[in-house]
Write a protein that holds these residues in place. Sequence first.
Motif, PDB file in Angstrom:
ATOM      1  N   GLU A  26      25.356  42.574  26.180  1.00 38.97           N
ATOM      2  CA  GLU A  26      26.339  43.651  26.305  1.00 38.97           C
ATOM      3  C   GLU A  26      26.276  44.353  27.656  1.00 38.97           C
ATOM      4  O   GLU A  26      27.196  45.080  28.027  1.00 38.97           O
ATOM      5  CB  GLU A  26      26.178  44.659  25.173  1.00 38.97           C
ATOM      6  N   SER A  27      25.204  44.135  28.390  1.00 45.68           N
ATOM      7  CA  SER A  27      25.113  44.757  29.718  1.00 45.68           C
ATOM      8  C   SER A  27      25.876  43.963  30.769  1.00 45.68           C
ATOM      9  O   SER A  27      26.400  44.536  31.739  1.00 45.68           O
ATOM     10  CB  SER A  27      23.643  44.884  30.140  1.00 45.68           C
ATOM     11  N   ILE A  28      25.964  42.659  30.615  1.00 46.03           N
ATOM     12  CA  ILE A  28      26.551  41.810  31.657  1.00 46.03           C
ATOM     13  C   ILE A  28      28.020  42.167  31.860  1.00 46.03           C
ATOM     14  O   ILE A  28      28.797  42.248  30.909  1.00 46.03           O
ATOM     15  CB  ILE A  28      26.382  40.328  31.296  1.00 46.03           C
ATOM     16  N   THR A  29      28.368  42.379  33.113  1.00 40.87           N
ATOM     17  CA  THR A  29      29.678  42.927  33.469  1.00 40.87           C
ATOM     18  C   THR A  29      30.474  41.905  34.267  1.00 40.87           C
ATOM     19  O   THR A  29      30.032  41.465  35.334  1.00 40.87           O
ATOM     20  CB  THR A  29      29.499  44.224  34.282  1.00 40.87           C
ATOM     21  N   LEU A  30      31.615  41.539  33.740  1.00 41.11           N
ATOM     22  CA  LEU A  30      32.507  40.588  34.407  1.00 41.11           C
ATOM     23  C   LEU A  30      33.358  41.344  35.413  1.00 41.11           C
ATOM     24  O   LEU A  30      34.203  42.163  35.042  1.00 41.11           O
ATOM     25  CB  LEU A  30      33.388  39.883  33.374  1.00 41.11           C
ATOM     26  N   LEU A  31      33.134  41.074  36.699  1.00 36.37           N
ATOM     27  CA  LEU A  31      33.810  41.806  37.761  1.00 36.37           C
ATOM     28  C   LEU A  31      35.000  41.058  38.350  1.00 36.37           C
ATOM     29  O   LEU A  31      35.902  41.674  38.919  1.00 36.37           O
ATOM     30  CB  LEU A  31      32.816  42.141  38.878  1.00 36.37           C
ATOM     31  N   LYS A  32      35.007  39.723  38.232  1.00 34.89           N
ATOM     32  CA  LYS A  32      36.117  38.943  38.772  1.00 34.89           C
ATOM     33  C   LYS A  32      36.277  37.680  37.941  1.00 34.89           C
ATOM     34  O   LYS A  32      35.289  37.032  37.593  1.00 34.89           O
ATOM     35  CB  LYS A  32      35.873  38.599  40.245  1.00 34.89           C
ATOM     36  N   ASN A  33      37.528  37.334  37.670  1.00 32.79           N
ATOM     37  CA  ASN A  33      37.802  36.128  36.885  1.00 32.79           C
ATOM     38  C   ASN A  33      39.146  35.554  37.319  1.00 32.79           C
ATOM     39  O   ASN A  33      40.140  35.603  36.589  1.00 32.79           O
ATOM     40  CB  ASN A  33      37.788  36.448  35.385  1.00 32.79           C
ATOM     41  N   ILE A  60      31.281  28.368  49.142  1.00 30.32           N
ATOM     42  CA  ILE A  60      32.736  28.562  49.125  1.00 30.32           C
ATOM     43  C   ILE A  60      33.430  27.504  49.984  1.00 30.32           C
ATOM     44  O   ILE A  60      34.494  26.983  49.621  1.00 30.32           O
ATOM     45  CB  ILE A  60      33.072  29.986  49.608  1.00 30.32           C
ATOM     46  N   ALA A  61      32.805  27.142  51.110  1.00 28.97           N
ATOM     47  CA  ALA A  61      33.406  26.176  52.036  1.00 28.97           C
ATOM     48  C   ALA A  61      33.510  24.777  51.442  1.00 28.97           C
ATOM     49  O   ALA A  61      34.263  23.943  51.945  1.00 28.97           O
ATOM     50  CB  ALA A  61      32.606  26.143  53.336  1.00 28.97           C
ATOM     51  N   THR A  62      32.782  24.493  50.375  1.00 26.00           N
ATOM     52  CA  THR A  62      32.874  23.164  49.761  1.00 26.00           C
ATOM     53  C   THR A  62      34.222  22.952  49.080  1.00 26.00           C
ATOM     54  O   THR A  62      34.593  21.806  48.778  1.00 26.00           O
ATOM     55  CB  THR A  62      31.762  22.970  48.712  1.00 26.00           C
ATOM     56  N   GLY A  63      34.926  24.031  48.811  1.00 25.55           N
ATOM     57  CA  GLY A  63      36.201  23.925  48.118  1.00 25.55           C
ATOM     58  C   GLY A  63      36.096  23.898  46.611  1.00 25.55           C
ATOM     59  O   GLY A  63      37.115  23.944  45.912  1.00 25.55           O
ATOM     60  N   LYS A  64      34.870  23.831  46.081  1.00 25.21           N
ATOM     61  CA  LYS A  64      34.678  23.875  44.630  1.00 25.21           C
ATOM     62  C   LYS A  64      34.730  25.331  44.146  1.00 25.21           C
ATOM     63  O   LYS A  64      34.313  26.247  44.878  1.00 25.21           O
ATOM     64  CB  LYS A  64      33.337  23.244  44.250  1.00 25.21           C
ATOM     65  N   PRO A  65      35.227  25.582  42.947  1.00 33.62           N
ATOM     66  CA  PRO A  65      35.234  26.956  42.426  1.00 33.62           C
ATOM     67  C   PRO A  65      33.809  27.506  42.357  1.00 33.62           C
ATOM     68  O   PRO A  65      32.895  26.822  41.872  1.00 33.62           O
ATOM     69  CB  PRO A  65      35.837  26.809  41.030  1.00 33.62           C
ATOM     70  N   VAL A  66      33.614  28.717  42.852  1.00 35.58           N
ATOM     71  CA  VAL A  66      32.292  29.336  42.904  1.00 35.58           C
ATOM     72  C   VAL A  66      32.264  30.557  42.002  1.00 35.58           C
ATOM     73  O   VAL A  66      33.110  31.461  42.131  1.00 35.58           O
ATOM     74  CB  VAL A  66      31.916  29.740  44.349  1.00 35.58           C
ATOM     75  N   LEU A 111      32.817  36.373  39.109  1.00 34.07           N
ATOM     76  CA  LEU A 111      31.687  37.210  39.508  1.00 34.07           C
ATOM     77  C   LEU A 111      31.169  37.964  38.297  1.00 34.07           C
ATOM     78  O   LEU A 111      31.916  38.683  37.627  1.00 34.07           O
ATOM     79  CB  LEU A 111      32.114  38.206  40.589  1.00 34.07           C
ATOM     80  N   LEU A 112      29.877  37.768  38.014  1.00 35.99           N
ATOM     81  CA  LEU A 112      29.183  38.508  36.962  1.00 35.99           C
ATOM     82  C   LEU A 112      28.141  39.418  37.584  1.00 35.99           C
ATOM     83  O   LEU A 112      27.421  39.008  38.509  1.00 35.99           O
ATOM     84  CB  LEU A 112      28.466  37.565  35.995  1.00 35.99           C
TER      85      LEU A 112
END
Length: 765
Positions: A411-418, A549-555, A577-578
């Motif tokens: 419950e603490s883990i916070t999803l900041l970007k999706n 990020i430069a690999t082009g794969k989703p990070v 981002l978590l």
Amino acid sequence: MKKQMINIGFFAILLFTTVSAFSQSGVKVERIKEVESLLEKMTLEEKVGQMAQITLDKFRESADPVKLDEEKLREGLVKYKIGSILNTMKNRARTPEEWHYIISTIQEVATEETRLGIPVVYGIDAIHGTTYTAGATLFPQQIGMAATWNRELVRNGAEISAYETRASSIPWNFSPVLDMGRDPRWPRIWETFGEDVYLTSEMGMQMVKGYEGKDNDVDDPTHVASCLKHFLGYGVPFSGKDRTPAWIPEMELRERHLPSFEAAIDAGAHSIMVNSGLINGIPTHADHYLLTEVLKGELGFQGVVVTDWADIGNLHGRDHVARTQKEAVKLAVNAGIDMSMIPYTFEFCDRLVELVNEGEVPMSRINDAVRRILNMKYKLGLFDTPVTDYKDYPKFGSDEFEQVAYNSAKESITLLKNKDKVLPLSKEVKVLVTGPNANTMRPLNGGWSYSWQGELVDEFTEEYSTILEAIQSKIGKENVTYVPGVEYDLSTKKYNVEIPGDLEQVTAAAADVDYIILAIGENSYTEKPGDLHSLRLSENQIELAKTAIATGKPVIAVLNEGRPRVIGEFVSDLDGLLQAYLPGNMGGLAVADVLFGDVNPSGKLPYTYPMHVNTLMTYDYKPSEHQKKMAGMYDYESDFAIQFPFGYGLSYTEFEYSDLQLSTNNLSGDETLKISVKVTNSGDRKGKEVVQLYTSDLYASITPDVKRLRRFEKIEIEPGESQTVSFELTAKDLAFVNRKLNKVTEPGEFEVTVGGLKEKFEYTK
């Protein structure tokens, strides 16, 4: 603060003040009589000894890390009559059996070989579980518990910590931290509940009740005495460095920093530890106004006031307000210190005896301090049961307790970007896991974990999963490639030394996977070793992120950090981002469960995440701190530039707010304003949402904050269903500290905000 009256006509006049004071916390008259009777029998030396706290290291046999030197112990307890012992940075986690031996040996000497047989009170920093006992249940650090916004989890975690601390034969816990985490540069922000006054006050009260029990019945062998720390204003040093001066106007001190302590005192906390720093040039350990007039006078605190590590000595050696160490003792004790965490010598005792005999410290001050200490010992049941036995605690380290720790972590883990709903990931994918936080338990737990700086964590956590191991278990080792990219240098005591890896290996490994999971952040640290010169994430990790990020794969990045490090150079290019904070031993499992959708994230930020190293804002800023560019004017970059706002956190479902209702638009006097809002889960999976209520005072005699958190509630809603959440406010909830240091609610217009909905009301006296 209300004080109940007790009929004490049969007491001597001398006892009247004492009985009135102690009646507030429910102390029985019989116990007061026992304390006063014992106090009358004590010599000055015995009283002073009760005011001294010595480190366990002082009594160890040099050849054995566990065995005590009983001759050294007799010197301390019999000769100097020492009343308290504490754990220290040199200690490491011990088994419950070892703790039982240590505490039993101490209490045997104290109760059988001293004239009055007064037991010792042993104190320890069990700040996110019983952190110095092998096999104990470790929870997320306080900043993570704050991110749950779940009062019940905080209270349950404290109850379990109290149980397991007592299973370790220890009755006194130096927790919770009620400092305000309003400056992310400060290395102890992760020990706090974040930047908000109300959130900190609410969670602090829950923690005290969890430690001490519903009625503060700390003689119950499953409860401990709590210790609020660090009184007062410790968390906002001007430089951002630990134990350095703070400059806090008294209006601000009372508005932001005092309320959490006041709430926890009202909740019955038994002790308080003092701020190691300085406020407005005055070391807090020598501040009679704060310790006696405010804490013991205004707030009516009847418990024990204990120093932090060696801080009386610092009045002379560091702060230069005392010309000698003896004068330092005089200043501190007369200011209101009851117990000195010395911690290595007995000179404090000799100096204080001399000061009393010379008339420099009044006997009344000594009696007040010792009365408080004895009262806590009696209330802890130490005179009846000086040692609890680990054999009586069958739930220690149990699966039941670990489930609560896991629930707290998830419950603490916070999803900041999706971005484009990249999360949750399918369990059929192949991933590259990289980063210095991927395959070590140390940063998952942080400092105060098995040792002071947390450097011994990996020795005690073989049965738990790192982030990497949890991901491997989730989708199979054959689907996970691991390349560290950057690793922490474990050969140095400095927490932030890194060993850069071969970034070309990261690039090459990315070719055969679908996603990259980037585990970055900080290694474990606390206090001065955690000071830093820049809040920016380390150069090595920034380069690793850019390479991924430069690999082009989703990070997808997982932040495992004690404070919000600046990530603005690459955050816009991340897909997911978590924020995991410091989630404890169950953190790796919780992170994997969120990444792959077995858990719907529900954490919310307990602080404002900065965008730049010079935009360290809090959500409750003043209007002038957000000045947008005006036509024909230069852009002074004075806008409210933040990365993520306080209270922010995404979910794998969607919540819609509607039908915000106020019971009246004209609040007056002592009336109650009732507020309700409808929350609907419009997504396709069950989720938890934190409903946050803010108010804004639109105009006031002192520039008001743009908004303040006043209420919150965490709810769970099935997909397609709705819940109506109700709150109540009174004029007192809208008050602020004015220039005369009075808390007032001025007539005028206010605005209520819940989930983006706004309604106004007028207040009249």
